[in-house]
Design a protein around this motif. Structure first.
Motif, short mmCIF file in Angstrom:
data_model
loop_
_atom_site.label_atom_id
_atom_site.label_comp_id
_atom_site.label_asym_id
_atom_site.label_seq_id
_atom_site.Cartn_x
_atom_site.Cartn_y
_atom_site.Cartn_z
N SER A 32 0.86 -1.26 0.16
CA SER A 32 0.01 -0.13 0.06
C SER A 32 0.82 1.24 -0.08
N MET A 33 1.96 1.33 0.53
CA MET A 33 3.02 2.41 0.90
C MET A 33 3.54 2.72 -0.41
N ILE A 34 4.08 1.73 -0.97
CA ILE A 34 4.66 1.83 -2.45
C ILE A 34 3.67 2.40 -3.32
N SER A 35 2.55 1.65 -3.26
CA SER A 35 1.41 2.14 -4.27
C SER A 35 1.27 3.83 -4.16
N MET A 36 1.30 4.38 -2.87
CA MET A 36 1.21 5.59 -2.41
C MET A 36 2.23 6.46 -3.23
N VAL A 37 3.43 6.14 -3.12
CA VAL A 37 4.46 6.83 -3.67
C VAL A 37 4.49 6.94 -5.00
N SER A 38 3.95 5.73 -5.71
CA SER A 38 3.93 5.82 -7.10
C SER A 38 2.73 6.77 -7.61
N ASP A 39 1.63 6.88 -6.74
CA ASP A 39 0.70 7.90 -7.03
C ASP A 39 1.20 9.43 -6.90
N GLU A 40 1.84 9.59 -5.70
CA GLU A 40 2.29 10.93 -5.56
C GLU A 40 3.27 11.17 -6.73
N HIS A 41 4.31 10.24 -7.10
CA HIS A 41 5.27 10.63 -8.12
C HIS A 41 4.32 10.97 -9.63
N HIS A 90 -1.48 14.87 9.01
CA HIS A 90 -1.45 13.47 8.77
C HIS A 90 -2.00 13.55 7.12
N LEU A 91 -0.88 12.97 6.32
CA LEU A 91 -1.48 13.01 4.91
C LEU A 91 -2.21 11.55 4.68
N LEU A 92 -3.57 11.87 4.57
CA LEU A 92 -4.49 10.81 4.17
C LEU A 92 -4.11 9.96 2.96
N ALA A 93 -3.81 8.64 3.29
CA ALA A 93 -3.47 7.93 2.11
C ALA A 93 -4.69 7.13 1.54
N TYR A 94 -4.25 6.79 0.19
CA TYR A 94 -5.31 6.13 -0.52
C TYR A 94 -5.80 4.91 0.27
N TYR A 95 -4.77 4.23 0.75
CA TYR A 95 -5.37 2.93 1.53
C TYR A 95 -6.06 3.03 2.65
N GLU A 96 -6.09 4.30 3.21
CA GLU A 96 -6.94 4.71 4.46
C GLU A 96 -8.30 5.10 3.92
N CYS A 97 -8.66 5.16 2.73
CA CYS A 97 -9.79 5.31 2.13
C CYS A 97 -10.70 4.26 1.68
N ASP A 98 -11.93 4.13 1.52
CA ASP A 98 -12.60 2.96 1.27
C ASP A 98 -13.31 3.47 -0.31
N GLU A 99 -14.15 2.89 -0.83
CA GLU A 99 -14.50 2.98 -2.15
C GLU A 99 -15.07 4.39 -2.47
N THR A 100 -15.55 5.20 -1.44
CA THR A 100 -15.88 6.55 -1.61
C THR A 100 -14.96 7.65 -1.61
N GLY A 101 -13.76 7.08 -1.52
CA GLY A 101 -12.44 7.91 -1.30
C GLY A 101 -12.27 8.60 0.09
N HIS A 102 -13.30 8.33 0.83
CA HIS A 102 -13.09 9.14 2.29
C HIS A 102 -12.62 8.16 3.02
N PRO A 103 -12.02 8.58 4.42
CA PRO A 103 -11.49 7.35 5.19
C PRO A 103 -12.54 6.51 5.92
N SER A 104 -12.33 5.28 5.91
CA SER A 104 -12.93 4.44 6.63
C SER A 104 -13.08 4.62 8.02
N MET A 105 -14.18 4.13 8.67
CA MET A 105 -14.32 4.37 10.08
C MET A 105 -13.19 3.60 10.97
N SER A 106 -12.82 2.28 10.50
CA SER A 106 -11.78 1.60 11.16
C SER A 106 -10.34 2.51 11.05
N MET A 107 -10.39 3.19 9.95
CA MET A 107 -8.86 3.97 9.59
C MET A 107 -9.15 5.06 10.51
N MET A 108 -10.14 5.65 10.74
CA MET A 108 -10.30 6.94 11.61
C MET A 108 -10.11 6.69 12.92
#
Lengths: 256, 256
Positions: free
Chosen positions: A34-43, B14-32
């Motif tokens: 997930s983290m490397i996918s993030m850096v790829s997106d940021e790039h 905190h930089l909200l990462a892609y993998y902290e978000c669900d299908e809606t693009g917003h953070p999931s409750m568990s990630m919050m």
């Protein structure tokens, strides 16, 4: 902290969160992907090639596989690490990226990954040639023959296996409306069990995605039963009769 | 970015990462919940009260519940947000913390949470009084009567329910060797299904932890079947005959 950010290479700092780590206090494999996918997106975004720009071409990047080598020394939660990536090379159909996870002084490389990207037409769901407008900004060399990823060996049909079923859950989907690539690693590893996972660390792996797994599907994850001296595991993710992903993992033993 | 960091209050970006978000693009409750747990840890460490210091007393902090209110406007992946926390008050047995997730200009509060902490003896696994040495540094007021969290209403026994079983997986454990608190929310919400979750957002909730869920257990997550105009769901997480957690959630409808 000195970070490289040019067309071909991109680095960013990352505070390794507690929830990105497993029981060992080190990042789980799925979180590393997930983290490397993030850096790829940021790039990509830094070069004006974010999701919107990509999707305007009618297609999307798809990862077809990863390979990686991990240091026995791994970062601990609370540590600031460096995530890095480089657009290595490409040809008409394939683009290779490499990734690294390093300590903040660029002294220790915790992990090094390579991934292969293809380009998929969003309408036909088929692979097509990479639009030059999307690849040019990365200043990556166009090469006729680009390095292929190591292919995982198949799980032998005669192997005794351990297996487990997993239902794909809503929170396995990401904003792309597809199952997040990184999640496969949780399914791949979980059947090995706590006892094994506490006493072993991943040394290297290769993972190949064959078919997309979908929301609500039940996937079967199977791996050969490892005898005491064996250090390589062969994995399959299967839905029905279809193999959706295969992986090969080499393990360090530790004293945990 | 202006951040408050004193004894009682702690904020971090905190930089909200892609993998902290669900299908809606917003953070999931568990990630919050994971993120606010991180800011709480950072706060404690900034005062020299990290895990090691706490465990030297022979005990550990345990969250007994959360309540929260969420803004309809939620942050998107790629956005830098502010995570904040304040040690609100405590008495002999309970400590209350509040949390906020805001945009980087402190203009929009995306979410506000309260949590109740108790202190557990690691040997006896029982609650005991909070060691003064652990609470003093937070400069939090000692109050005889501290605000209690809202208690979730119980799922009525006569309700028609939807339910789903989940096996607790290795990667649900964290470095504390216990199932991460935040994971409960994935189990709570998943049975509602994709159709519902895309069309609704959490407006407020309360969650009470009653018993610890353990590695390998099969938990049953059940929730009342919501009729078209209903906007409150009542949840139970059950192992065998034992209710391990209950929650009540109020929902916004959206047009997603």
């Amino acid at each position: 902290m000195k970070l490289t950010q040019d067309a071909q290479t991109y680095e960013m700092p990352h505070l390794l969160a507690y929830y990105e780590c497993d029981e060992t206090g080190h990042p789980s494999m799925s979180m590393m992907l997930s983290m490397i996918s993030m850096v790829s997106d940021e790039h990509s975004m830094s070069l004006g090639m974010g999701t919107n720009e990509v999707q305007q071409t009618g297609g999307t990047w798809v990862v077809s596989g990863y390979e990686g080598q991990l240091n026995k020394k791994q970062p601990l939660f609370g540590e600031t690490i460096i995530l890095g990536t480089r657009a290595v090379a490409y040809n008409r159909f394939f683009a290779v990226r490499e990734f690294w996870i390093m300590d903040q002084n660029h002294k220790v490389e915790y992990a090094h990954f390579k991934s292969m990207f293809v380009f998929m037409n969003l309408k036909t769901r088929r692979m097509e040639s990479i639009p030059p407008v999307l690849i040019k900004p990365f200043n990556s060399p166009m090469e006729k023959r680009i390095p292929r990823l190591k292919r995982p060996h198949k799980l032998a049909e005669t192997s005794a296996v351990v297996e487990q079923n997993y239902r794909v859950r809503y929170f396995d989907l990401d904003a792309n409306h597809h199952v997040n690539n990184a999640r496969y690693f949780d399914w791949l590893l979980d059947p090995l069990g706590r006892e094994f996972l506490r006493k072993h660390q991943i040394q290297s792996f290769s993972l190949q995605y064959l078919q997309e797994v979908r929301d609500g599907e039940i996937i079967n994850s199977r791996v050969n039963q490892l005898k005491a001296e064996e250090t390589t595991s062969y994995h399959q993710i299967v839905v029905g009769n279809q193999v959706d992903a295969i992986a090969e993992i080499n393990w360090y033993k530790n004293n945990g």
